[in-house]
Design an enzyme around this catalytic site. Structure first.
Site, PDB file in Angstrom:
ATOM      1  CB  SER A 145      -0.882  -0.007   1.253  1.00 43.35           C
ATOM      2  OG  SER A 145      -1.504   1.240   1.470  1.00 43.35           O
ATOM      3  CE1 TYR A 158      -4.773  -1.628   4.764  1.00 43.20           C
ATOM      4  CE2 TYR A 158      -3.710   0.451   4.245  1.00 43.20           C
ATOM      5  CZ  TYR A 158      -4.234  -0.753   3.837  1.00 43.20           C
ATOM      6  OH  TYR A 158      -4.217  -1.092   2.513  1.00 43.20           O
TER       7      TYR A 158
END
Length: 261
Positions: A145, A158
């Site tokens: 990501s 996250y």
């Protein structure tokens, strides 16, 4: 360009999510043989139907909880037993977690995110690599990501997990790069998926419309849009293939130029 993925065996976790479906379709179109996982058989059945029910000689569906090491180990073993080999693993299963600023962080949220995003990835790579090492060829492509590089308000769990994913991939690359295996990750910014809708909702609640929330996240990109799942899938194909075999331990950023400067 021939990516040389025809008949190569690829294991994809979290295949029934937005990105997972696109990745699965992309590899299937390249002629790969696939083992795909999901947490529910119903989801697998629906995806297989969407793919035209290609048959187990092309696509093997497996119900797997990636947070459980024994289930991941069995999935890899079933893949090799069924197809006879394993060329690439694409750990894609992921979870965004709850919106929590650091002062409100809970161990429960961090643990849930890390169990899926970090340990699920670790187990997948751990059990796939020996089969690649035996053949002297293969690839690892992890769905990382933008959060593998940056922080983000309220998304500490996250982004911490995605930083950890990058570290695992880089470490694996140093260990198996000399054994014919290249390990990399894809690092998209916001992608047009249900997960992104959840992130929007977690971040803004009802204070912004869906359109306003999207503008907030997308406007930092030069093209003012989210990445498409097909673009993420194309990047996975490239990193899985032999044509990218000299790229090791790196993350390709699909962020619309957000971090050029």
């Amino acid at each position: 360009m021939d990516l040389k993925l025809k008949n190569k065996v690829v294991l994809i976790t979290g295949a029934t999510g937005g990105i997972g479906q696109a990745v699965t379709k992309a590899f299937l179109e390249e002629g790969s043989k696939l083992a795909i996982t999901s947490t529910k058989q119903e989801k697998l059945d629906q995806l297989l139907a969407d793919l035209g029910n290609p048959g187990e000689d092309r696509v093997l569906g497996l119900v797997v909880d990636v947070t459980k090491e024994d289930e991941v180990k069995k999935a890899v073993e079933k893949t090799v037993e069924h197809f006879g080999s394993l060329y690439s693993v694409v750990p894609n299963a992921g979870y965004n977690g709850e919106y929590q600023e650091v002062v409100d962080a809970t161990a429960e949220n961090y643990k849930r995110v890390f169990d899926i995003n970090v340990f699920g990835v670790l187990y997948s790579i751990k059990y796939a690599l020996p089969h690649m090492i035996e053949k002297g060829a293969g690839s690892v492509v992890v769905l990382g990501s933008e959060g593998s590089y940056v922080g983000s308000p309220g998304m500490g769990a996250y982004v911490a997990s995605k930083h950890a994913v990058a570290a695992i991939v880089k470490t694996a690359a140093t260990e198996v790069g000399g054994k014919g295996i290249h390990c990399n990750f894809v690092a998209p910014s916001a992608v047009d998926t249900d997960m992104m809708r959840r992130i929007e909702k977690n971040t803004f609640g009802d204070t912004k419309t869906p359109e306003e929330a999207e503008r907030f996240f997308a406007d930092a990109s030069y093209d003012k849009r989210y990445a498409k799942v097909e673009e993420v899938a194309a990047c996975c194909l490239y990193l899985a293939s032999e044509v990218s075999s000299h790229i090791m331990g790196w993350g390709i950023r699909l962020d619309g130029g957000k971090h050029i400067l």
